[in-house]
Design a protein around this motif. Structure first.
Motif, PDB file in Angstrom:
ATOM      1  N   PRO A 113       0.815  -1.228   0.000  1.00 56.40           N
ATOM      2  CA  PRO A 113       0.000   0.000   0.000  1.00 56.40           C
ATOM      3  C   PRO A 113       0.841   1.268   0.000  1.00 56.40           C
ATOM      4  O   PRO A 113       0.513   2.238  -0.673  1.00 56.40           O
ATOM      5  N   LYS A 114       1.966   1.250   0.750  1.00 55.32           N
ATOM      6  CA  LYS A 114       2.809   2.441   0.806  1.00 55.32           C
ATOM      7  C   LYS A 114       3.370   2.778  -0.568  1.00 55.32           C
ATOM      8  O   LYS A 114       3.426   3.938  -0.965  1.00 55.32           O
ATOM      9  N   ASP A 115       3.784   1.743  -1.309  1.00 53.58           N
ATOM     10  CA  ASP A 115       4.300   1.968  -2.659  1.00 53.58           C
ATOM     11  C   ASP A 115       3.219   2.498  -3.588  1.00 53.58           C
ATOM     12  O   ASP A 115       3.464   3.372  -4.415  1.00 53.58           O
ATOM     13  N   LEU A 116       2.010   1.950  -3.452  1.00 49.42           N
ATOM     14  CA  LEU A 116       0.899   2.403  -4.285  1.00 49.42           C
ATOM     15  C   LEU A 116       0.542   3.850  -3.968  1.00 49.42           C
ATOM     16  O   LEU A 116       0.194   4.630  -4.867  1.00 49.42           O
ATOM     17  N   GLU A 117       0.631   4.211  -2.711  1.00 50.71           N
ATOM     18  CA  GLU A 117       0.344   5.586  -2.314  1.00 50.71           C
ATOM     19  C   GLU A 117       1.372   6.539  -2.913  1.00 50.71           C
ATOM     20  O   GLU A 117       1.025   7.634  -3.370  1.00 50.71           O
ATOM     21  N   LYS A 118       2.620   6.133  -2.899  1.00 51.70           N
ATOM     22  CA  LYS A 118       3.673   6.981  -3.473  1.00 51.70           C
ATOM     23  C   LYS A 118       3.492   7.130  -4.978  1.00 51.70           C
ATOM     24  O   LYS A 118       3.654   8.222  -5.525  1.00 51.70           O
ATOM     25  N   ARG A 119       3.147   6.018  -5.637  1.00 51.09           N
ATOM     26  CA  ARG A 119       2.926   6.088  -7.087  1.00 51.09           C
ATOM     27  C   ARG A 119       1.764   7.024  -7.407  1.00 51.09           C
ATOM     28  O   ARG A 119       1.842   7.825  -8.344  1.00 51.09           O
ATOM     29  N   ALA A 120       0.697   6.918  -6.621  1.00 53.48           N
ATOM     30  CA  ALA A 120      -0.464   7.787  -6.828  1.00 53.48           C
ATOM     31  C   ALA A 120      -0.094   9.251  -6.602  1.00 53.48           C
ATOM     32  O   ALA A 120      -0.549  10.138  -7.337  1.00 53.48           O
ATOM     33  N   ALA A 121       0.735   9.515  -5.595  1.00 47.32           N
ATOM     34  CA  ALA A 121       1.151  10.893  -5.313  1.00 47.32           C
ATOM     35  C   ALA A 121       2.005  11.448  -6.443  1.00 47.32           C
ATOM     36  O   ALA A 121       1.886  12.621  -6.814  1.00 47.32           O
ATOM     37  N   ILE A 122       2.855  10.600  -7.004  1.00 52.94           N
ATOM     38  CA  ILE A 122       3.700  11.026  -8.131  1.00 52.94           C
ATOM     39  C   ILE A 122       2.837  11.353  -9.344  1.00 52.94           C
ATOM     40  O   ILE A 122       3.027  12.381 -10.010  1.00 52.94           O
ATOM     41  N   LEU A 123       1.873  10.478  -9.631  1.00 43.66           N
ATOM     42  CA  LEU A 123       0.973  10.714 -10.771  1.00 43.66           C
ATOM     43  C   LEU A 123       0.158  11.982 -10.568  1.00 43.66           C
ATOM     44  O   LEU A 123      -0.044  12.760 -11.510  1.00 43.66           O
ATOM     45  N   TYR A 125       5.639  20.695 -20.669  1.00 47.23           N
ATOM     46  CA  TYR A 125       6.542  19.548 -20.564  1.00 47.23           C
ATOM     47  C   TYR A 125       7.965  19.986 -20.229  1.00 47.23           C
ATOM     48  O   TYR A 125       8.614  19.430 -19.335  1.00 47.23           O
ATOM     49  N   GLY A 126       8.445  21.005 -20.940  1.00 47.22           N
ATOM     50  CA  GLY A 126       9.810  21.454 -20.730  1.00 47.22           C
ATOM     51  C   GLY A 126      10.035  22.115 -19.383  1.00 47.22           C
ATOM     52  O   GLY A 126      11.166  22.179 -18.897  1.00 47.22           O
ATOM     53  N   GLY A 127       8.963  22.604 -18.781  1.00 45.61           N
ATOM     54  CA  GLY A 127       9.100  23.313 -17.516  1.00 45.61           C
ATOM     55  C   GLY A 127       8.975  22.425 -16.295  1.00 45.61           C
ATOM     56  O   GLY A 127       8.997  22.921 -15.159  1.00 45.61           O
ATOM     57  N   VAL A 128       8.841  21.126 -16.535  1.00 43.62           N
ATOM     58  CA  VAL A 128       8.689  20.182 -15.425  1.00 43.62           C
ATOM     59  C   VAL A 128       9.913  19.271 -15.369  1.00 43.62           C
ATOM     60  O   VAL A 128      10.288  18.662 -16.367  1.00 43.62           O
ATOM     61  N   SER A 129      10.529  19.186 -14.204  1.00 42.76           N
ATOM     62  CA  SER A 129      11.656  18.289 -13.991  1.00 42.76           C
ATOM     63  C   SER A 129      11.237  17.169 -13.054  1.00 42.76           C
ATOM     64  O   SER A 129      10.242  17.278 -12.336  1.00 42.76           O
ATOM     65  N   MET A 130      12.008  16.110 -13.061  1.00 43.49           N
ATOM     66  CA  MET A 130      11.722  15.017 -12.140  1.00 43.49           C
ATOM     67  C   MET A 130      11.926  15.469 -10.694  1.00 43.49           C
ATOM     68  O   MET A 130      11.267  14.975  -9.787  1.00 43.49           O
ATOM     69  N   ASP A 131      12.835  16.419 -10.478  1.00 48.78           N
ATOM     70  CA  ASP A 131      13.018  16.983  -9.139  1.00 48.78           C
ATOM     71  C   ASP A 131      11.746  17.684  -8.673  1.00 48.78           C
ATOM     72  O   ASP A 131      11.340  17.550  -7.510  1.00 48.78           O
ATOM     73  N   ALA A 132      11.132  18.449  -9.587  1.00 54.36           N
ATOM     74  CA  ALA A 132       9.908  19.165  -9.241  1.00 54.36           C
ATOM     75  C   ALA A 132       8.775  18.195  -8.932  1.00 54.36           C
ATOM     76  O   ALA A 132       7.983  18.413  -8.010  1.00 54.36           O
ATOM     77  N   ILE A 133       8.699  17.124  -9.713  1.00 53.37           N
ATOM     78  CA  ILE A 133       7.680  16.095  -9.470  1.00 53.37           C
ATOM     79  C   ILE A 133       7.889  15.473  -8.093  1.00 53.37           C
ATOM     80  O   ILE A 133       6.940  15.306  -7.318  1.00 53.37           O
ATOM     81  N   ALA A 134       9.130  15.141  -7.793  1.00 54.00           N
ATOM     82  CA  ALA A 134       9.441  14.522  -6.501  1.00 54.00           C
ATOM     83  C   ALA A 134       9.070  15.447  -5.348  1.00 54.00           C
ATOM     84  O   ALA A 134       8.469  15.016  -4.355  1.00 54.00           O
ATOM     85  N   GLN A 135       9.407  16.719  -5.494  1.00 53.59           N
ATOM     86  CA  GLN A 135       9.111  17.674  -4.432  1.00 53.59           C
ATOM     87  C   GLN A 135       7.605  17.821  -4.228  1.00 53.59           C
ATOM     88  O   GLN A 135       7.111  17.824  -3.094  1.00 53.59           O
ATOM     89  N   ALA A 136       6.861  17.938  -5.336  1.00 51.66           N
ATOM     90  CA  ALA A 136       5.413  18.095  -5.240  1.00 51.66           C
ATOM     91  C   ALA A 136       4.746  16.848  -4.664  1.00 51.66           C
ATOM     92  O   ALA A 136       3.725  16.939  -3.976  1.00 51.66           O
ATOM     93  N   ALA A 137       5.324  15.679  -4.949  1.00 52.88           N
ATOM     94  CA  ALA A 137       4.742  14.414  -4.472  1.00 52.88           C
ATOM     95  C   ALA A 137       5.197  14.075  -3.056  1.00 52.88           C
ATOM     96  O   ALA A 137       4.640  13.153  -2.434  1.00 52.88           O
ATOM     97  N   GLY A 138       6.208  14.787  -2.568  1.00 53.22           N
ATOM     98  CA  GLY A 138       6.710  14.499  -1.231  1.00 53.22           C
ATOM     99  C   GLY A 138       7.517  13.229  -1.146  1.00 53.22           C
ATOM    100  O   GLY A 138       7.519  12.546  -0.117  1.00 53.22           O
ATOM    101  N   VAL A 139       8.221  12.915  -2.246  1.00 55.51           N
ATOM    102  CA  VAL A 139       9.058  11.712  -2.271  1.00 55.51           C
ATOM    103  C   VAL A 139      10.428  12.087  -2.818  1.00 55.51           C
ATOM    104  O   VAL A 139      10.653  13.215  -3.254  1.00 55.51           O
ATOM    105  N   SER A 140      11.343  11.137  -2.807  1.00 58.26           N
ATOM    106  CA  SER A 140      12.669  11.384  -3.368  1.00 58.26           C
ATOM    107  C   SER A 140      12.644  11.200  -4.880  1.00 58.26           C
ATOM    108  O   SER A 140      11.763  10.525  -5.426  1.00 58.26           O
TER     109      SER A 140
END
Length: 216
Positions: free
Chosen positions: A16-26, A38-53
């Motif tokens: 469940p924890k992994d599924l929650e993280k995947r959902a937060a990333i999406l 597309y160009g203005g989004v980085s994987m770092d920004a996604i991680a920060q917004a999702a609260g994950v590494s």
């Protein structure tokens, strides 16, 4: 006397924890791509917004292309669920088409969808793989789903559709109509519920006049 060793349970997949993280990333991707492009989004920004590494983001989605594609699929499924396209022969086909039409219209006129379409329009022809990725993840999949639905209805005698792929394209183009074009240009306003009902009903009526079972 033999001692009984406590049984060891194999680690379960898809915790469940992994599924929650995947959902937060999406969810972060669905929010950031339409706003920043597309160009203005980085994987770092996604991680920060999702609260994950960032490592966690890459563990679920191998690269930004994959994440973009999955976010488009997720948004389509959210507003236009795939089970809408499962043929149900216990009721009139008009009711099924009307449900699909309302969901599709809600999807294409959403702020996120308009932003993504504008993003695609800004890509230089032949210079970016982004439009093709978007097309295959969103519009193409939706159109194929409706094509399959129409094929089943045709086989059951509920509709008469000689070319289901063409009819699916026509149905969605009719639904987009002037409203979608004006929204893309930034000069339109969202329809009221009454206007949407009138537009959808007129579109379904026109479609059935062309492909209703009496056309055989």
């Amino acid at each position: 006397m033999f001692r009984h060793e406590p049984s060891r349970q194999a680690p379960s997949l898809g915790r469940p924890k992994d599924l929650e993280k995947r959902a937060a990333i999406l969810e972060a991707a669905k929010t950031l791509f339409p706003v920043r492009g597309y160009g203005g989004v980085s994987m770092d920004a996604i991680a920060q917004a999702a609260g994950v590494s960032k490592l966690t983001v890459y563990s679920h989605f191998q690269d930004k292309d994959t994440l973009f594609v999955e976010s488009v699929k997720a948004r389509c499924e959210e507003l236009l669920p795939s089970d809408l396209f499962v043929p149900r022969f216990e009721g009139p086909v008009r009711a099924h088409l009307t449900r699909i039409a309302h969901a599709f219209f809600r999807l294409i006129t959403s702020d996120d969808a308009i932003a993504i379409h504008r993003m695609m329009s800004g890509q230089t022809t032949g210079d970016s793989h982004l439009p093709r990725m978007f097309w295959e993840a969103g519009p193409k999949r939706v159109q194929e789903a409706l094509t399959t639905f129409l094929q089943a209805e045709h086989a059951a005698g509920e509709l008469h559709v000689p070319d289901c792929a063409l009819a699916a394209s026509q149905f969605f183009c009719l639904l987009k109509g002037e409203c979608h074009a004006r929204l893309l240009c930034g000069i339109g306003e969202h329809y009221t519920p009454e206007q949407i009902d009138r537009h959808v009903d007129a579109t379904v009526d026109l479609f059935l006049r062309a492909y209703g079972p009496g056309r055989r």
